[in-house]
Design a protein around this motif. Structure first.
Motif, PDB file in Angstrom:
ATOM      1  N   ILE A 163       0.817  -1.261   0.075  1.00  0.00           N
ATOM      2  CA  ILE A 163      -0.019  -0.050   0.012  1.00  0.00           C
ATOM      3  C   ILE A 163       0.988   1.230   0.154  1.00  0.00           C
ATOM      4  O   ILE A 163       1.878   1.154   0.658  1.00  0.00           O
ATOM      5  CB  ILE A 163      -0.783  -0.059   1.015  1.00  0.00           C
ATOM      6  CG1 ILE A 163      -2.094   0.997   0.958  1.00  0.00           C
ATOM      7  CG2 ILE A 163      -0.267   0.237   2.621  1.00  0.00           C
ATOM      8  CD1 ILE A 163      -3.293   0.570   1.868  1.00  0.00           C
ATOM      9  N   TYR A 164       0.452   2.123  -0.677  1.00  0.00           N
ATOM     10  CA  TYR A 164       1.336   3.433  -1.144  1.00  0.00           C
ATOM     11  C   TYR A 164       2.562   3.471  -1.534  1.00  0.00           C
ATOM     12  O   TYR A 164       3.617   4.099  -1.689  1.00  0.00           O
ATOM     13  CB  TYR A 164       1.503   4.194   0.236  1.00  0.00           C
ATOM     14  CG  TYR A 164       0.244   4.641   1.218  1.00  0.00           C
ATOM     15  CD1 TYR A 164      -0.096   3.949   2.235  1.00  0.00           C
ATOM     16  CD2 TYR A 164      -0.620   5.332   0.667  1.00  0.00           C
ATOM     17  CE1 TYR A 164      -1.138   4.297   3.179  1.00  0.00           C
ATOM     18  CE2 TYR A 164      -1.855   5.420   1.355  1.00  0.00           C
ATOM     19  CZ  TYR A 164      -2.248   5.041   2.607  1.00  0.00           C
ATOM     20  OH  TYR A 164      -3.084   5.193   3.271  1.00  0.00           O
ATOM     21  N   ARG A 183     -10.194  -2.770  -7.566  1.00  0.00           N
ATOM     22  CA  ARG A 183      -9.965  -3.475  -6.486  1.00  0.00           C
ATOM     23  C   ARG A 183      -8.709  -3.764  -6.191  1.00  0.00           C
ATOM     24  O   ARG A 183      -7.846  -4.399  -6.883  1.00  0.00           O
ATOM     25  CB  ARG A 183     -10.954  -4.724  -6.375  1.00  0.00           C
ATOM     26  CG  ARG A 183     -11.080  -5.068  -5.004  1.00  0.00           C
ATOM     27  CD  ARG A 183     -11.729  -6.440  -4.995  1.00  0.00           C
ATOM     28  NE  ARG A 183     -13.084  -6.384  -5.661  1.00  0.00           N
ATOM     29  CZ  ARG A 183     -13.747  -7.596  -5.972  1.00  0.00           C
ATOM     30  NH1 ARG A 183     -13.371  -8.770  -5.502  1.00  0.00           N
ATOM     31  NH2 ARG A 183     -14.999  -7.506  -6.259  1.00  0.00           N
ATOM     32  N   HIS A 184      -8.012  -3.105  -5.073  1.00  0.00           N
ATOM     33  CA  HIS A 184      -6.548  -3.315  -4.959  1.00  0.00           C
ATOM     34  C   HIS A 184      -6.214  -4.600  -4.022  1.00  0.00           C
ATOM     35  O   HIS A 184      -7.137  -4.486  -2.771  1.00  0.00           O
ATOM     36  CB  HIS A 184      -6.149  -1.898  -4.102  1.00  0.00           C
ATOM     37  CG  HIS A 184      -4.595  -2.223  -3.747  1.00  0.00           C
ATOM     38  ND1 HIS A 184      -4.309  -1.085  -2.836  1.00  0.00           N
ATOM     39  CD2 HIS A 184      -3.599  -2.530  -4.283  1.00  0.00           C
ATOM     40  CE1 HIS A 184      -2.842  -1.440  -2.410  1.00  0.00           C
ATOM     41  NE2 HIS A 184      -2.440  -2.262  -3.642  1.00  0.00           N
ATOM     42  N   VAL A 185      -5.467  -5.367  -4.444  1.00  0.00           N
ATOM     43  CA  VAL A 185      -4.847  -6.593  -3.607  1.00  0.00           C
ATOM     44  C   VAL A 185      -3.324  -6.209  -3.198  1.00  0.00           C
ATOM     45  O   VAL A 185      -2.690  -6.504  -4.084  1.00  0.00           O
ATOM     46  CB  VAL A 185      -5.080  -7.724  -4.301  1.00  0.00           C
ATOM     47  CG1 VAL A 185      -4.835  -9.084  -3.303  1.00  0.00           C
ATOM     48  CG2 VAL A 185      -6.500  -7.996  -4.410  1.00  0.00           C
ATOM     49  N   PRO A 186      -3.164  -5.654  -2.214  1.00  0.00           N
ATOM     50  CA  PRO A 186      -1.719  -5.514  -1.991  1.00  0.00           C
ATOM     51  C   PRO A 186      -0.696  -6.704  -1.596  1.00  0.00           C
ATOM     52  O   PRO A 186      -1.334  -7.543  -1.162  1.00  0.00           O
ATOM     53  CB  PRO A 186      -1.526  -4.735  -0.610  1.00  0.00           C
ATOM     54  CG  PRO A 186      -2.884  -4.252  -0.111  1.00  0.00           C
ATOM     55  CD  PRO A 186      -3.954  -5.139  -1.086  1.00  0.00           C
ATOM     56  N   HIS A 187       0.565  -6.755  -1.987  1.00  0.00           N
ATOM     57  CA  HIS A 187       1.189  -7.723  -1.747  1.00  0.00           C
ATOM     58  C   HIS A 187       2.650  -7.331  -1.324  1.00  0.00           C
ATOM     59  O   HIS A 187       2.630  -6.167  -1.147  1.00  0.00           O
ATOM     60  CB  HIS A 187       1.564  -8.391  -3.087  1.00  0.00           C
ATOM     61  CG  HIS A 187       0.841  -9.553  -3.518  1.00  0.00           C
ATOM     62  ND1 HIS A 187      -0.518  -9.084  -4.125  1.00  0.00           N
ATOM     63  CD2 HIS A 187       0.495 -10.789  -3.613  1.00  0.00           C
ATOM     64  CE1 HIS A 187      -1.353  -9.888  -4.422  1.00  0.00           C
ATOM     65  NE2 HIS A 187      -1.006 -10.800  -4.196  1.00  0.00           N
ATOM     66  N   ALA A 188       3.274  -8.498  -0.803  1.00  0.00           N
ATOM     67  CA  ALA A 188       4.500  -7.943   0.225  1.00  0.00           C
ATOM     68  C   ALA A 188       5.809  -7.683  -0.989  1.00  0.00           C
ATOM     69  O   ALA A 188       6.548  -8.527  -0.786  1.00  0.00           O
ATOM     70  CB  ALA A 188       4.796  -8.858   1.195  1.00  0.00           C
ATOM     71  N   GLY A 191       8.025  -8.861  -6.262  1.00  0.00           N
ATOM     72  CA  GLY A 191       7.989 -10.197  -6.775  1.00  0.00           C
ATOM     73  C   GLY A 191       6.619 -10.817  -6.724  1.00  0.00           C
ATOM     74  O   GLY A 191       6.087 -11.271  -7.540  1.00  0.00           O
ATOM     75  N   LEU A 194       4.154  -9.761  -8.929  1.00  0.00           N
ATOM     76  CA  LEU A 194       4.018 -10.201 -10.280  1.00  0.00           C
ATOM     77  C   LEU A 194       3.618 -11.712 -10.450  1.00  0.00           C
ATOM     78  O   LEU A 194       2.889 -12.281 -11.311  1.00  0.00           O
ATOM     79  CB  LEU A 194       5.811 -10.226 -10.821  1.00  0.00           C
ATOM     80  CG  LEU A 194       5.942 -10.998 -12.248  1.00  0.00           C
ATOM     81  CD1 LEU A 194       5.166  -9.987 -13.280  1.00  0.00           C
ATOM     82  CD2 LEU A 194       7.290 -10.450 -12.388  1.00  0.00           C
ATOM     83  N   THR A 195       4.243 -12.577  -9.435  1.00  0.00           N
ATOM     84  CA  THR A 195       3.675 -13.960  -9.286  1.00  0.00           C
ATOM     85  C   THR A 195       2.274 -13.935  -9.277  1.00  0.00           C
ATOM     86  O   THR A 195       1.665 -14.914  -9.718  1.00  0.00           O
ATOM     87  CB  THR A 195       4.249 -14.629  -7.837  1.00  0.00           C
ATOM     88  OG1 THR A 195       5.540 -14.276  -7.806  1.00  0.00           O
ATOM     89  CG2 THR A 195       3.963 -16.005  -8.149  1.00  0.00           C
ATOM     90  N   HIS A 201      -4.280 -14.789 -10.322  1.00  0.00           N
ATOM     91  CA  HIS A 201      -5.150 -14.542  -9.158  1.00  0.00           C
ATOM     92  C   HIS A 201      -5.814 -13.170  -9.202  1.00  0.00           C
ATOM     93  O   HIS A 201      -6.568 -12.549  -8.391  1.00  0.00           O
ATOM     94  CB  HIS A 201      -4.328 -14.578  -7.994  1.00  0.00           C
ATOM     95  CG  HIS A 201      -3.864 -16.025  -7.958  1.00  0.00           C
ATOM     96  ND1 HIS A 201      -4.578 -17.140  -7.614  1.00  0.00           N
ATOM     97  CD2 HIS A 201      -2.514 -16.511  -8.065  1.00  0.00           C
ATOM     98  CE1 HIS A 201      -3.922 -18.343  -7.725  1.00  0.00           C
ATOM     99  NE2 HIS A 201      -2.446 -17.960  -8.008  1.00  0.00           N
ATOM    100  N   ILE A 324      -7.301   4.094   4.389  1.00  0.00           N
ATOM    101  CA  ILE A 324      -8.166   3.103   3.836  1.00  0.00           C
ATOM    102  C   ILE A 324      -9.313   2.882   5.035  1.00  0.00           C
ATOM    103  O   ILE A 324      -8.891   2.694   6.164  1.00  0.00           O
ATOM    104  CB  ILE A 324      -7.590   1.719   3.730  1.00  0.00           C
ATOM    105  CG1 ILE A 324      -6.195   1.927   2.572  1.00  0.00           C
ATOM    106  CG2 ILE A 324      -8.339   0.798   3.472  1.00  0.00           C
ATOM    107  CD1 ILE A 324      -6.981   2.171   1.262  1.00  0.00           C
TER     108      ILE A 324
END
Lengths: 327, 147, 508
Positions: A163-164, A183-188, A191, A194-195, A201, A324
């Motif tokens: 996020i941000y 719809r935002h799905v944040p990832h860590a 990498g 992209l996966t 997904h 949020i």
């Protein structure tokens, strides 16, 4: 044999323990450290190393890269903001340098650092992000995508590096410019983001072009449009959002070299001249080619203007996102 | 009577309460959209229940007094040496810090002969620095005098 | 099949050529060194040596970096067994039974079993990588947040099996660990949780300082001051290698650990550490003598060590087959490839066969090299135990501080290690197990993120977990396992009562 080893050890120990040569008037008299605030293998790291190598050649004095990761870059950036302003500690920052203080402000936190704690040296690269979707999705052009998003607000998902983060802000700028809701799905991190799209997904991703190029070429992803001023050289058929009528959707993952603000002017000029020389080094150019990152060198007034405009855009974007809301 | 389990359980329960208190500034969210406080609160409540259960069921545990704490002086000294190392690492530089810390541990805590302590501390400080900073290029902090 | 063999032959010709062999060897040696050092794990090792590879040919660079990676996995078991300090996060489980074996004088056996188990796992999983890379990778990519959540819930179930003491206490420790894992930036909302202004805590406590502190430092604090120094039974030369019974005990766990580790490793994400935890729990569940676990069970060393080695090959599957950065270490390797002009992606195997097959072949070679390196060193390492403890522990402390600091160049990590050391010391005194804490710290952020990502994907509907086949299947299996264990729990209770009744009848 033993005697030789003992002597060697003693000599090495003495060398290791001896104080450095008396500082000369000329800068640099010690190795320079460039802090890359992201983990190895990322854009900041991959850009920092050729820069360091080229600067070392130009200065004829060692220049090394140190990764100081944490908090989406805040740890490394903060460490340089408070470092001794003698020119031996530099920062290779990404565009998130403008985002992090704004995000801190939204959360009423004391900012980890502020942008005016740094003196800009030069811009090295400025990759516009590109919008990619899985190849099996029905949208063939950006127009299809935006129209679909308008018809189904909040249904199309996209991943981001956090996020941000840079990839999130790019999408936010587009959303506001085109008046759509995604719809935002944040990832860590970039990498995992992209996966996620490669696994189908999520429906979309804003990404730096270098990492998605192989997948576009292999037919797994499709690029719809870019956030740049000009089209991406490696993707000549992909229009920019500017061309499509959304001039506010401009975003670059840029990498620039900074020093602590109080670094003395003569040291700064020397560093600027060095970077200018480094950027023209043929080895540097080949290295940047290999990681598919075009060089976008800017200095002085030009860089300052670019930096300010970008910071303004991002600050406005972050403020619009706000906190949020959790119902 | 203070048993081990009662003290431990109570400690855990107190910690869980502290976490609950500290989480009040974070939005809780809902089941469909959990906020940043959701999981910490859920876990803290589980820990609270667990801690209380341990305390309540802890009647048959060994008494607190029966715990041997003979080594506490040693433990405190070792901790102090490590804390010193953490404080001094970036101020005095790696070699000096490790040298002083090892000197303290071997000379004062373990009461070895001063010569032995000095040689050991010197060898280790210099040797590990050589191996890691110079050979493996792991950047280790340098202090004054480039140490 | 024939084509594969032909490609393999090409690969071996590349891998056995002297320069490539040399680089593989150098990588393995450095990896072992890095793995033995507490804290500094393979990621740190690879990142530090990445710039040194810039002048090299792509194949040699990748081979060397990979050597560092699995070399570190071999080396990590050494300090775990000898001194109860995890060489890197994945070796935490080896600390428990490995160290107990060392205390009983079976240190050599433990080291040998770990080395051989790692070799078998490493080689077998390379075969898996070679034959099954593309289809496995496609399967692995289907693991999105809901599947990940279901899988990690499995990991939580593992916690119940890890305890050798009171289950209530282990669960409390797990909850504590999970809570400690909540420290840091919340990825979904951007809030800093429980960080109190310390920016370095943004990414959480970090499993390395926590593991080294809870196991290593706590051990030193507890034993250094003992009036009677810890009694380590010194093995005779004959007893250095495992006995036939020990080999027999180790065989099946090695096999299971290999398969399990490989499967867990192919899933994108940092599931590496989980592979050794899950293997430990599996071995304990399947063992005929579960009460041995925690006190020197051979399976408790063989299983986890094999699992974490085959997980390394598993991690390469999505990376090589699809160009997907399946974790921080594959991400660095991908970057290394890019820097050397190799374009990673789905076409890598087809476009760069020498690189791929040379890499595979070098992994065979590398595993063999490491086995040859490690086995004779067992005798040397065991002799380290003879060093008087007052000299040994300051050395361990130095390496621990060095290792923990070197990971991120941050003193905050050293402080975390100290705090965890004190916590571990107190918990040991009070009779609690500390392993669940480490698992909790690792799992908590991943589980929470996976859950909230899944809900974000489905706009708040929990049905997503049941609509996706893999996630639903995993959840069903997990539920089944839980019900089974509950049944055995109840049955044990009934059994106990029956036994009591029998005993009373016998007495009367």
């Amino acid at each position: 044999m033993i005697a030789v080893r003992v002597v060697l050890f003693v000599v090495l120990a003495l060398v290791a323990l001896s104080p450095p040569a008396i500082a000369q008037d000329t800068f640099p008299s010690r190795p320079i450290t460039i802090v890359a605030p992201f983990p190895p293998g990322g854009v900041a790291d991959l850009t920092a190393r050729p820069v360091a190598a080229a600067m070392e050649k130009a200065l004829k004095s060692p220049v090394g890269v140190v990764n100081k990761t944490g908090a989406a870059g805040a740890v490394g950036m903060q460490s340089v903001a408070v470092a001794k302003p003698d020119g031996y500690t530099l920062l290779l920052a990404l565009s998130s340098i403008s985002i992090i203080p704004e995000a801190d402000k939204i959360f009423d936190r004391k900012p980890a650092f502020t942008v005016d704690q740094f003196a800009p040296i030069a811009l090295i690269s400025a990759d516009p992000t590109v919008l990619v979707v899985p190849a099996d999705k029905p949208w063939k052009t950006a127009k299809d995508f935006i129209e679909d998003a308008r018809n189904r607000p909040g249904q199309i998902s996209y991943s981001s590096s956090g996020i941000y983060g840079t990839l999130h802000m790019a999408m936010e700028l587009l959303s506001h410019a085109a008046g759509i809701k995604l719809r935002h799905v944040p990832h860590a991190g970039a990498g995992p983001a992209l996966t996620a799209i490669l696994g189908g997904h999520v429906d979309a991703l804003a990404s730096g072009p270098a990492v998605v190029l192989p997948h576009i070429k292999a037919g797994k992803l499709r690029a719809l449009a870019g956030w740049g001023d000009k089209r991406v050289a490696a993707l000549p058929d992909v229009p920019t959002f500017k061309e499509l009528g959304y001039p506010d959707a401009e975003f670059y993952i840029w990498a620039g070299l900074f020093a602590p603000k109080a670094t003395p002017e003569p040291v700064l000029s020397k560093l600027r001249a060095t970077v200018r020389e480094a950027v023209n080094d043929p080895d540097f150019k080949t290295a940047m080619d290999k990681i598919e990152t075009p060089i976008a060198f800017k200095q002085g007034e030009e860089f300052q203007r670019f930096f300010d405009a970008d910071a303004r855009r991002l600050a406005a974007g972050v403020r619009k996102v706000g906190r949020i809301e959790t119902k | 009577m203070l048993t081990v389990d009662r003290v431990a359980g109570a400690g855990l329960a107190v910690f869980a309460l502290v976490v609950l208190w500290q989480s009040r500034v974070l939005p809780l969210g809902s089941l469909a959209n959990p906020g940043p406080a959701y999981m910490p609160v859920a876990l803290a409540m589980l820990l609270l229940i667990g801690g209380l259960a341990i305390a309540v069921l802890g009647r048959d545990a060994p008494a607190l007094r029966s715990l041997g704490f003979d080594e506490w002086r040693h433990a405190v000294a070792i901790f102090a040496a490590c804390a010193f190392a953490a404080l001094a690492l970036e101020r005095l530089g790696y070699r000096l810090t490790i040298f002083l810390a090892l000197l303290f541990l071997l000379g004062v805590v373990e009461r070895k002969r001063p010569v032995v302590a000095v040689v050991f501390a010197l060898a280790f400080a210099a040797g590990t620095y050589l191996l890691f900073d110079t050979l493996l290029r792991v950047p280790l902090p340098r202090g004054p005098f480039g140490l | 099949m024939l084509e594969t063999l032909h490609n393999l032959a090409v690969g071996f010709s590349v891998a056995l050529s002297p320069p490539v062999l040399l680089y593989a060897f150098v990588g393995c040696v450095i990896g072992t060194l890095v793995g033995v050092l507490p804290g500094v794990g393979p990621l740190a090792g690879i990142s530090l040596l990445l710039p040194a590879t810039f002048g090299m040919d792509a194949t040699r660079a990748i081979v060397m970096l990979a050597g560092i990676y699995y070399g570190a996995m071999y080396g990590g078991s050494t300090t775990s067994i000898l001194m109860r300090i995890p060489g890197e996060a994945a070796s935490v489980m080896t600390c428990i039974d490995g160290y107990a074996m060392a205390r009983k004088g079976r240190a050599g056996a433990a080291l040998a079993i770990a080395a051989v188990g790692s070799y078998v796992a490493g080689s077998a999983s390379v075969i898996g990588l070679m034959l099954l890379a593309p289809p496995l990778a496609a399967f692995a990519l289907r693991f999105g947040p809901p599947e990940y959540f279901a899988l990690l819930l499995f990991g939580l179930l593992v916690l119940a099996y890890m305890s050798s003491g009171s289950m209530l206490k282990s669960l409390a420790m797990a909850a504590l660990g999970l809570l400690l894992g909540m420290i840091g930036i919340d990825q979904m909302s951007g809030y800093f949780r429980f960080a109190y202004g310390v920016v370095e805590l943004g990414d959480g406590l970090g499993v390395v300082p926590v593991a080294v502190g809870l196991f290593g430092l706590a051990e030193i604090l507890a034993t250094a001051g003992q009036a009677v120094p810890p009694k380590v039974i010194e093995p005779r030369l004959r007893e250095l290698l495992p006995s036939r019974a020990e080999w027999r005990d180790a065989a099946a766990p090695i096999g299971r650990g290999t398969v399990l580790g490989f499967l867990v490793g192919i899933i994108p994400g940092s599931a590496h550490i989980i592979s050794s935890f899950v293997s430990y729990a599996l071995e304990k569940k399947l063992s005929k003598r579960p009460e041995e676990f925690g006190h020197g069970a051979v399976a408790g060393v063989a299983g986890p060590e094999s699992a974490n080695n085959s997980a390394t090959s598993g991690a390469f599957v999505p990376m090589l087959a699809l160009g997907v950065p399946s974790g921080p270490i594959p991400a660095v390797m991908l970057a290394a490839m890019m820097v050397h002009g190799v374009s990673p992606g789905p076409l890598l195997i087809r476009q760069q066969p020498e690189l791929f097959w040379g890499f595979i072949a070098s992994m065979y070679v590398g595993n063999l090299v490491l086995l040859i390196l490690n086995l004779p060193l067992v005798g040397l390492f065991v002799n380290l135990l003879r060093v008087p403890y007052p000299y040994l522990y300051p050395a361990i402390l130095t390496f621990s501080i060095l290792g923990v600091y070197a990971v991120n160049g941050s003193v905050v990590d050293v402080w975390i290690m100290l705090a965890m050391g004190v916590l571990g010391y107190i918990l040991r005194k009070l009779g609690f197990e500390t392993a669940p804490i480490v698992l909790g710290v690792v799992l908590a952020p991943m589980i929470e993120l996976a859950l909230r990502q899944s809900l974000a994907m489905s706009d708040g509907h929990y049905a997503i977990f049941f609509q996706r086949p893999i996630a639903a299947a995993l959840l069903a299996v997990g539920l089944g396992m839980m019900l089974l264990s509950l049944r055995s729990f109840i049955r044990r209770g009934l059994d106990w009562r029956a036994r009591m009744a029998l005993a009373e009848k016998g007495e009367s």
